[in-house]
Design an enzyme around this catalytic site. Structure first.
Site, PDB file in Angstrom:
ATOM      1  CD  GLU A 152     -92.304  82.631-126.333  1.00  0.00           C
ATOM      2  OE1 GLU A 152     -92.976  83.401-126.795  1.00  0.00           O
ATOM      3  OE2 GLU A 152     -91.785  83.105-125.318  1.00  0.00           O
ATOM      4  CD  GLU A 179     -94.857  85.098-123.271  1.00  0.00           C
ATOM      5  OE1 GLU A 179     -94.226  86.179-122.857  1.00  0.00           O
ATOM      6  OE2 GLU A 179     -94.214  83.942-123.110  1.00  0.00           O
TER       7      GLU A 179
END
Ligand code: MG
Length: 342
Positions: free
Chosen positions: A236, A146
């Site tokens: 995710e 991320e």
């Protein structure tokens, strides 16, 4: 003879995945998606590393029917790979080896928010992973979990990704590589407009948490990115535990419609909403019954058990043998009998 093989993954080993246009396809060229779980950060002392064992993986495969898992190897934070490389790599490899043995897909996740600051370490790590595992169809590389909101796609992430991808592809020509985007992997519009080129089997991740306001606007962005030509995985995400929670249902419907594989956060017993287990319950080798699972854990088990991410069989009457007589010596399964061979 012609035998059309269906995608029946229950007890069969994972086959090779590739990217064809904006879809991830199986060895038969059929679009496909899988449901599964992400493990928690692997970091020393963070509590989730105890689940990085083969018994836990095998429990998720046998009791939840997961087809894909994600080993989230922490990088720059305390107790992660930079601090403690042997421990974290050993945990990750334990899950990868167990996943290969169990015949499910496994994502090797460089679980970082600042991966461009550790490019040298990432290249060394992924070269080792590609050397060890590049011959196994089960293995998927996720090279940047991320990126944060201040991170630039053209100036930070794309150059990092191109360097790491070049290193992997020098060793492993074909396994899937998944790339993140700014704003916690929600800006899939940026790689869609400026994709990485020159390599096969590159996909991009889209992360979503309905609790954090990730709703239709983000599905629309994902759809637009696919329409622009890139393939997506959701490496995710986090559901609401409530059965029938409409945003969770909407996301799962979107994933199914678009053949987007997903791994949910997270296999852990930390006292936070995303854990699939009740707080501090332990039970690190599996054996969980319904009472041991959090509401989200129960929801996710239900999603994994009921996931059908395979393409529909070819319509009856489609004659792919061009009117030549054929015989069929075997059938793949009840859904793909010899009628589909002619
Ligand atoms: Mg390979």
């Amino acid at each position: 003879m012609v035998l059309i093989s269906g995608a029946s993954y229950g007890a069969t080993p994972a086959g090779p995945l590739s990217v064809n246009g904006n879809k991830i396809v199986d060895q038969y060229g059929q679009p496909v998606s899988f449901a599964g779980m992400s493990f928690f950060w692997s970091n020393d002392g963070w509590g989730g590393s105890k689940y990085y064992n083969a018994d836990c993986l095998n429990w998720l495969v046998s009791d939840w029917d997961v087809k894909i898992v994600r080993a989230a190897m922490g990088v720059e934070d305390t107790g992660g790979y930079i601090d403690s490389p042997a421990n974290n790599k050993d945990r990750l490899k334990t899950l990868v080896d167990a996943s290969i043995a169990a015949g499910v897909y496994v994502i090797i996740d460089w679980h970082s928010h600042h991966a461009e600051d550790y490019q040298t370490e990432a290249i060394d790590f992924f070269e080792e992973m590609a050397t060890t595992y590049g011959g196994y169809d089960n293995v998927i590389y996720e090279i940047y979990n991320e990126p944060l909101s201040g991170c630039s796609w053209p100036n930070d992430i794309k150059p990092y990704a191109e360097a790491v991808i070049a290193a992997i592809r020098a060793i492993d020509p074909d396994n899937l590589i998944v790339v993140g985007s700014p704003e916690w992997s929600q800006r899939v519009d940026l790689p869609a407009a400026d994709p990485i080129t020159g390599y096969i089997n590159i996909a991009y991740t889209i992360h979503f948490y309905p609790d954090m306001g990730h709703t239709q606007w983000l599905r629309d962005r994902g759809t637009a990115a696919m329409n622009a030509g890139i393939a997506l995985m959701a490496t995710e995400w986090g559901p609401k535990g409530t059965p029938g929670h409409e945003e969770t249902v909407a996301w799962m419907d979107w994933c199914e419609l678009n053949y987007v594989s997903h791994t949910a956060w997270a296999v852990n017993d930390k006292d936070e909403p995303w854990s699939i287990l009740d707080p501090w319950i332990g039970m690190e080798t599996g054996g969980w019954d319904a009472n041991d699972l959090s509401t989200r854990g129960q929801r996710l088990k239900d999603i994994c058990l009921n996931w059908d991410g395979t393409a529909p069989p070819p319509p009856e009457g489609v004659n792919i043998a061009l009117n030549q007589p054929t015989a069929c010596s075997s059938i793949e399964n009840a859904s793909y009998d010899s009628a589909y061979a002619v």
